[in-house]
Each structure stands twice: as C-alpha cells, then as structure tokens.
Design an enzyme around this catalytic site. Structure first.
Site, PDB file in Angstrom:
ATOM      1  N   LEU A  86       0.844  -1.195   0.000  1.00  0.00           N
ATOM      2  CA  LEU A  86       0.000   0.000   0.000  1.00  0.00           C
ATOM      3  C   LEU A  86       0.880   1.246   0.000  1.00  0.00           C
ATOM      4  CD1 LEU A  86      -2.888   1.212   0.281  1.00  0.00           C
ATOM      5  CD2 LEU A  86      -2.495   1.210   2.754  1.00  0.00           C
ATOM      6  N   HIS A 120       5.730   3.095  12.026  1.00  0.00           N
ATOM      7  CA  HIS A 120       6.362   4.284  11.453  1.00  0.00           C
ATOM      8  C   HIS A 120       5.324   5.402  11.382  1.00  0.00           C
ATOM      9  CE1 HIS A 120       8.381   6.798   8.435  1.00  0.00           C
ATOM     10  NE2 HIS A 120       9.490   6.115   8.671  1.00  0.00           N
TER      11      HIS A 120
END
Length: 342
Positions: A126, A230
């Site tokens: 993605l 992240h």
C-alpha cells in the site's frame, strides 16, 4: 476521477517510480527491474487464472487518475502466504518467573520466532504518492481490496493480515534491527530488508536466533519500538483498525512493526457492502450532497473501483449511476455493482 484497477505490463515505469519513492522499509517493492517486472507478470497471471483455492496468487492494483492517466498509488493482496517460502514473525508473549520461597513474581515479555500466519491472506504494497494523500484516495486504495475479496471469496483465506511498517529513521535504520545486527548479523537494516524483498530469505533461518528473545535484554531503543508503527504508517493502521483488524502480538522480524489481523466475515466493509443493479443515467451529475461511497464492478481481470459521493436509495435494488462513472467502471446498464459507504 480516481480509478483502482489491476496492474498492466505497461505500468512498469510507474511502478518503478513508486518503488523509488517508497523508501526503506517498504519490502514488497524493491528497486529491482527484474523483480518488479516479475511482480507485474505474476499479477497479470493471477487475475487470469481460474482457481477456487488460494495458493500462490498475487493481485497487484494501481490507482490511476483518469484525467491524466497518471498512476499515483498501489495496493496488493497475497492470496496465501508461506506456502512456497517460509513466512516469519516474532510472537510477543509472556513467561512468568516466580518463587514462593523468595516471594518473587515477575512477568517477562519474550519474542518467539514462528510461522503462525502460514496460509493467511495478506494485504500489502500500500503506497500513495504525497500529493494525492487527500480526500477519499487513501480509503479507496486500501478498502477496495475488501470489496474484491468479498466478490471472489474462494480465492482467499478466512484470515486476512497486514504487516505494518515499523519504526526507522530517515536513513532507514531500525532500532530493533540495530540490536539484532550487533548480536547476530553483520548486515544493516536496508540490506536485510532489500534481500527479503527480492526473495533471498535463507539468511533468516541461518542467522536469526532460534530461542526466544527476552525483551528486557534488548536495548532501551529497541524495546521502545516493539509493536510500534512508522509515523507515515499511522493513517494506514488506524484505517485497518476501523475495519475491525486487531493486533494479537505478532511483529515483524526486522523492525518489530505490528501485524494486524481479521476474519473476512468480521471486516466492516465486507459486512456492510451491498449489491445493486446499475441504471446508467448519461445526464446525471455526481451528487455533491450525497454520502461518500466506494463502488466497484464484479469483474476479475476487469475489476474497477472508484470513490464518489452518491445518494443511495433506501430498500432498493437498483441505483442510478452517472454515465462518466459507468464508463470508468466499464459497466453497462443492468450490470451488478458493489457499494460500501466510506
């Protein structure tokens, strides 16, 4: 209009650009011409394959701006992971150290190398370019995969997982991997990540510690990132959580990012998607006052999906579709479409 569709061989240059933009930690798109070409060819073959059992198929989609023809993002589905190559995770669990004699009781977190998700369907790859991270684009890119899975249930497993990118700095250095590198490997994180992306995983079995790792023996920096994502990945994991995905203690073996999972029948979009018969109205304009929805045709190799605002009729089996949208979705009057609210 943004259209999600299966990747084509002519999309190679766009895919290479996305691989270069995605940076470190994006294992599924290595910057390698041969492997990217193979990934495209594998996807084209998977969409064209007749099967009713998930195996080694990989479905790669691209998001295209219909006005410019520019490819602005990717997403993918692996039908069943770990069936032809080991699929590793660490499982985060606890052991108890206790002594009644000394009146000591301590719960300790451990990481155990495992292959527990073998055979699961994986959401992966993605990525949306920065300037297109607005409106409904991100939701379309991610959630349209649930529409596709729902339409072609036999091609996918009952459990769906997604590995989320873990914490690393601007140079691609992961605090978790730095600890592993110091004690077990002589290889930096970008190199290890790249080797995994190109399919060279044998070093994992050869060098990864075979026994459980006590989390409290990791460096403080490594401990702090176990199960964390992240910063760029936070919107993606929040979107999956809203769909019913949960974290059950499985983390990536390189950066300790979390893996989330859900049963197909428990995914919100799968539960709420409705099928309609399309009635095409060439004069109809997109209803700016309508509800944001995702709409897809029911095809396989010709799969198309888009997001728009649309007023859905209550308790009806037919829905009016603007001509421009019908053309983009490659549907004719009377075709079946799937619609889910966003």
């Amino acid at each position: 209009m943004m259209i999600l569709r299966p990747i084509q061989k002519s999309d190679y240059s766009a895919l290479l650009n996305i691989a270069q933009e995605s940076g470190h930690g994006f294992t599924s798109l290595p910057v390698n011409e041969e492997l990217l070409q193979n990934k495209i060819e594998r996807s084209v073959a998977s969409f064209g394959k007749e099967t009713d059992v998930p195996f080694d198929e990989g479905y790669l989609f691209v998001l295209e701006d219909s006005e410019t023809g520019e490819v602005v993002g990717t997403s993918a589905i692996e039908a069943a992971v770990g069936l032809d190559d080991a699929f590793y995770h660490y499982h985060l669990s606890k052991v108890i150290h206790s002594s009644r004699t000394l009146n000591v009781y301590k719960a300790v977190d451990i990481l155990t190398l495992c292959n527990d998700y073998t055979g699961a369907t994986e959401l992966c790859t993605l990525f949306l370019r920065d300037k297109y991270r607005r409106g409904l684009n991100g939701k379309l890119l991610s959630k349209s995969r649930f529409m596709f899975i729902n339409q072609h249930r036999d091609r996918f497993a009952d459990t769906v997982i997604a590995e989320m990118r873990g914490v690393s700095d601007e140079n691609g250095d992961s605090p978790f991997w730095q600890w592993l590198e110091e004690h077990f490997f002589s290889m930096d994180f970008p190199t290890a990540d790249y080797l995994t992306g190109i399919g060279q995983k044998v070093f994992i079995a050869e060098l990864m510690p075979k026994y459980p790792i006590y989390v409290n023996l990791l460096s403080k920096e490594a401990q702090s990132v176990v199960g964390e994502v992240h910063d760029n990945t936070r919107p993606a994991i929040e979107l999956l959580k809203s769909e019913g995905f949960t974290f059950n203690g499985y983390v990536d073996i390189f950066d300790a990012g979390p893996t989330v999972e859900a049963k197909v029948d428990n995914i919100r979009t799968v539960r709420e998607v409705r099928k309609y018969t399309a009635r095409i109205d060439e004069a109809m304009q997109i209803d700016a006052e309508g509800s944001p929805v995702m709409i897809a045709n029911d095809k396989l190799a010709g799969y198309r999906a888009t997001a728009l605002t649309l007023t859905l009729p209550e308790k009806a089996t037919e829905v009016a579709i603007p001509g421009a949208v019908a053309k983009a979705l490659q549907i004719a009057d009377g075709d079946t479409v799937s619609i889910a609210t966003l």
